[in-house]
Motif scaffolding. Sequence first.
Motif, PDB file in Angstrom:
ATOM      1  N   GLU A 350     -11.984  13.982  -3.892  1.00  0.00           N
ATOM      2  CA  GLU A 350     -11.991  12.940  -2.925  1.00  0.00           C
ATOM      3  C   GLU A 350     -11.059  11.746  -3.574  1.00  0.00           C
ATOM      4  O   GLU A 350     -11.218  11.245  -4.532  1.00  0.00           O
ATOM      5  CB  GLU A 350     -13.595  12.282  -2.771  1.00  0.00           C
ATOM      6  N   VAL A 351      -9.916  11.187  -2.492  1.00  0.00           N
ATOM      7  CA  VAL A 351      -9.064  10.021  -3.013  1.00  0.00           C
ATOM      8  C   VAL A 351      -9.537   9.004  -1.992  1.00  0.00           C
ATOM      9  O   VAL A 351      -9.276   9.311  -0.661  1.00  0.00           O
ATOM     10  CB  VAL A 351      -7.846  10.557  -2.847  1.00  0.00           C
ATOM     11  N   LEU A 352     -10.021   7.836  -2.363  1.00  0.00           N
ATOM     12  CA  LEU A 352     -10.609   6.867  -1.439  1.00  0.00           C
ATOM     13  C   LEU A 352      -9.551   5.755  -1.456  1.00  0.00           C
ATOM     14  O   LEU A 352      -9.621   4.958  -2.543  1.00  0.00           O
ATOM     15  CB  LEU A 352     -11.781   6.430  -1.284  1.00  0.00           C
ATOM     16  N   SER A 353      -8.585   5.440  -0.468  1.00  0.00           N
ATOM     17  CA  SER A 353      -7.756   4.377  -0.613  1.00  0.00           C
ATOM     18  C   SER A 353      -8.267   3.326   0.238  1.00  0.00           C
ATOM     19  O   SER A 353      -8.466   2.997   1.400  1.00  0.00           O
ATOM     20  CB  SER A 353      -6.245   4.690  -0.084  1.00  0.00           C
ATOM     21  N   ARG A 354      -8.525   2.036  -0.540  1.00  0.00           N
ATOM     22  CA  ARG A 354      -9.150   0.816   0.288  1.00  0.00           C
ATOM     23  C   ARG A 354      -7.869   0.274   1.234  1.00  0.00           C
ATOM     24  O   ARG A 354      -6.816   0.499   1.097  1.00  0.00           O
ATOM     25  CB  ARG A 354      -9.457  -0.191  -0.771  1.00  0.00           C
ATOM     26  N   ALA A 355      -8.578  -0.443   2.214  1.00  0.00           N
ATOM     27  CA  ALA A 355      -7.580  -1.071   3.050  1.00  0.00           C
ATOM     28  C   ALA A 355      -6.687  -2.063   2.408  1.00  0.00           C
ATOM     29  O   ALA A 355      -7.114  -2.738   1.381  1.00  0.00           O
ATOM     30  CB  ALA A 355      -8.412  -1.927   4.154  1.00  0.00           C
ATOM     31  N   PRO A 356      -5.229  -2.123   2.913  1.00  0.00           N
ATOM     32  CA  PRO A 356      -4.379  -3.182   2.177  1.00  0.00           C
ATOM     33  C   PRO A 356      -4.986  -4.460   2.261  1.00  0.00           C
ATOM     34  O   PRO A 356      -5.152  -4.900   3.473  1.00  0.00           O
ATOM     35  CB  PRO A 356      -3.026  -2.711   2.832  1.00  0.00           C
ATOM     36  N   LEU A 357      -4.836  -5.104   1.177  1.00  0.00           N
ATOM     37  CA  LEU A 357      -4.913  -6.797   1.049  1.00  0.00           C
ATOM     38  C   LEU A 357      -4.002  -7.177   1.904  1.00  0.00           C
ATOM     39  O   LEU A 357      -2.784  -7.236   1.807  1.00  0.00           O
ATOM     40  CB  LEU A 357      -5.148  -7.047  -0.254  1.00  0.00           C
ATOM     41  N   GLY A 358      -4.397  -8.167   3.048  1.00  0.00           N
ATOM     42  CA  GLY A 358      -3.619  -9.171   3.895  1.00  0.00           C
ATOM     43  C   GLY A 358      -2.506  -8.298   4.816  1.00  0.00           C
ATOM     44  O   GLY A 358      -1.710  -8.612   5.168  1.00  0.00           O
ATOM     45  N   GLY A 359      -2.909  -6.973   4.940  1.00  0.00           N
ATOM     46  CA  GLY A 359      -2.306  -6.258   5.960  1.00  0.00           C
ATOM     47  C   GLY A 359      -0.934  -5.933   5.444  1.00  0.00           C
ATOM     48  O   GLY A 359       0.214  -6.181   6.077  1.00  0.00           O
ATOM     49  N   ALA A 360      -0.633  -5.773   4.085  1.00  0.00           N
ATOM     50  CA  ALA A 360       0.648  -5.567   3.694  1.00  0.00           C
ATOM     51  C   ALA A 360       1.386  -4.276   4.325  1.00  0.00           C
ATOM     52  O   ALA A 360       0.731  -3.333   4.471  1.00  0.00           O
ATOM     53  CB  ALA A 360       0.529  -5.324   2.006  1.00  0.00           C
ATOM     54  N   PRO A 361       2.706  -4.575   4.575  1.00  0.00           N
ATOM     55  CA  PRO A 361       3.410  -3.325   4.994  1.00  0.00           C
ATOM     56  C   PRO A 361       3.701  -2.224   4.209  1.00  0.00           C
ATOM     57  O   PRO A 361       3.887  -2.503   2.851  1.00  0.00           O
ATOM     58  CB  PRO A 361       4.518  -4.039   5.690  1.00  0.00           C
ATOM     59  N   GLY A 362       3.622  -1.043   4.745  1.00  0.00           N
ATOM     60  CA  GLY A 362       3.690   0.236   3.868  1.00  0.00           C
ATOM     61  C   GLY A 362       5.065   0.881   4.194  1.00  0.00           C
ATOM     62  O   GLY A 362       5.758   0.560   5.352  1.00  0.00           O
ATOM     63  N   ILE A 363       5.283   1.855   3.263  1.00  0.00           N
ATOM     64  CA  ILE A 363       6.548   2.629   3.484  1.00  0.00           C
ATOM     65  C   ILE A 363       6.260   3.736   4.585  1.00  0.00           C
ATOM     66  O   ILE A 363       5.175   4.511   4.667  1.00  0.00           O
ATOM     67  CB  ILE A 363       6.776   3.447   2.325  1.00  0.00           C
ATOM     68  N   PRO A 364       7.033   3.811   5.889  1.00  0.00           N
ATOM     69  CA  PRO A 364       6.760   4.826   6.640  1.00  0.00           C
ATOM     70  C   PRO A 364       6.721   6.272   6.336  1.00  0.00           C
ATOM     71  O   PRO A 364       7.686   6.616   5.385  1.00  0.00           O
ATOM     72  CB  PRO A 364       7.806   4.532   7.832  1.00  0.00           C
TER      73      PRO A 364
END
Length: 404
Positions: A350-364
């Motif tokens: 199981e790999v649980l990735s928390r929601a990004p802080l401050g809605g930081a944009p990610g790589i598409p």
Amino acid sequence: MTSSDAPHPLLRRLLPGELRADGRRSARDRLADAGCVVVAVFVGLVVYDLEVAWRPQPLPELLAFADLATAAVLCLALFWRRRLPVGLAVATALAGTFSPMSSGAGIVMLLTVGALCRPRTVLAIAGLQAVATLPYLAIYPDREFGYAFSLVWTLTILAMVTGWALLIGARRQLVQSLRERAERAEAEQEQHVAQARQRERTRIAREMHDVLAHRISLLSLHAGALEFRPDAPPQEVARAAGVIRDSAHQALQDLRQVIGVLRAADAGEEPDRPQPTLADLPALVEESRAAGMRVRLSQRLPEPVAVPAHAGRTAYRVVQEGLTNARKHAPGAAVQVAVEGGPEDGITVEVLSRAPLGGAPGIPGTGTGLIGLAERVSLAGGRIEHGHTGGGDFRLWTWQPWPA
């Protein structure tokens, strides 16, 4: 469909591309045609009643008979309006020079041409109907408003119907264009997914090729030792036989994964040799931490070296894909990795990735990584789940059996 059902070659230039090959009419089309016939008859009777009521002199019997016969033929011909739209539209326009009862069929055919043909064809039919009003108003003069007013009024109604026909055609073309785009996008997506699966199968096959070659070479080595040393002590013979048995068993386990997987033999390209196992998992986590990620690893299973090699590789790839997705789509977020299981329960990752802080944009991303991962887990006989939780976190979970 017979050759007689196809449109005339001249009409192929006038009809849009999607109508160049006629198919059979559905029940809905037949019902619509019957409705058009009813509307055409009703409008024709109303117009005829108005013309007779406002006419200063009785209508000649020959003209009345021609009006009735022409209107009857044209209204019945509306059942074939999709097959011959331009021809029937021209016929109704010519009948409009003397037949008030054919006016309903003329309106229906103008709208039909608007739905099936190009705008220039619609304007041409509308122009022909406008010219037909000149002799029609001479035969059926208006005793109260005069010729000029009747002509302006008739042309105004014709312009309104023509605009309606053009609007129907534009909407039809827009819907057809959107449908073609959706179908093309769906086909491209399916092709993209198929290519991603094939690439993952190729990569898995290359890894399995190396593993099988290693197992078979061990079998050959120990079998050759037994062949050339038949007088070896029983202990050595038993040990060599045990190694051969274990290697054969592991080779069969690996072969179950590679069956059905095509190996693309690229000319001049050396096959990949990545052989990661669960023993390499701490190094992978430390590498991610060195890159700035906040990763917490929890392992509750036997010693990593005790996990079968191909099962460890699959679990390793799951964690690797989960960390990669976290770096792409949730930079700076904390990640929890949990690997547990045993011979009786299988291996759960199981790999649980928390929601990004401050809605930081990610790589598409393209989403092909999870597609390939699902293919790998499926080949191992396992299951996979992935998606966002109620709190906005992203969870990647897999289970695979512990090979015997």
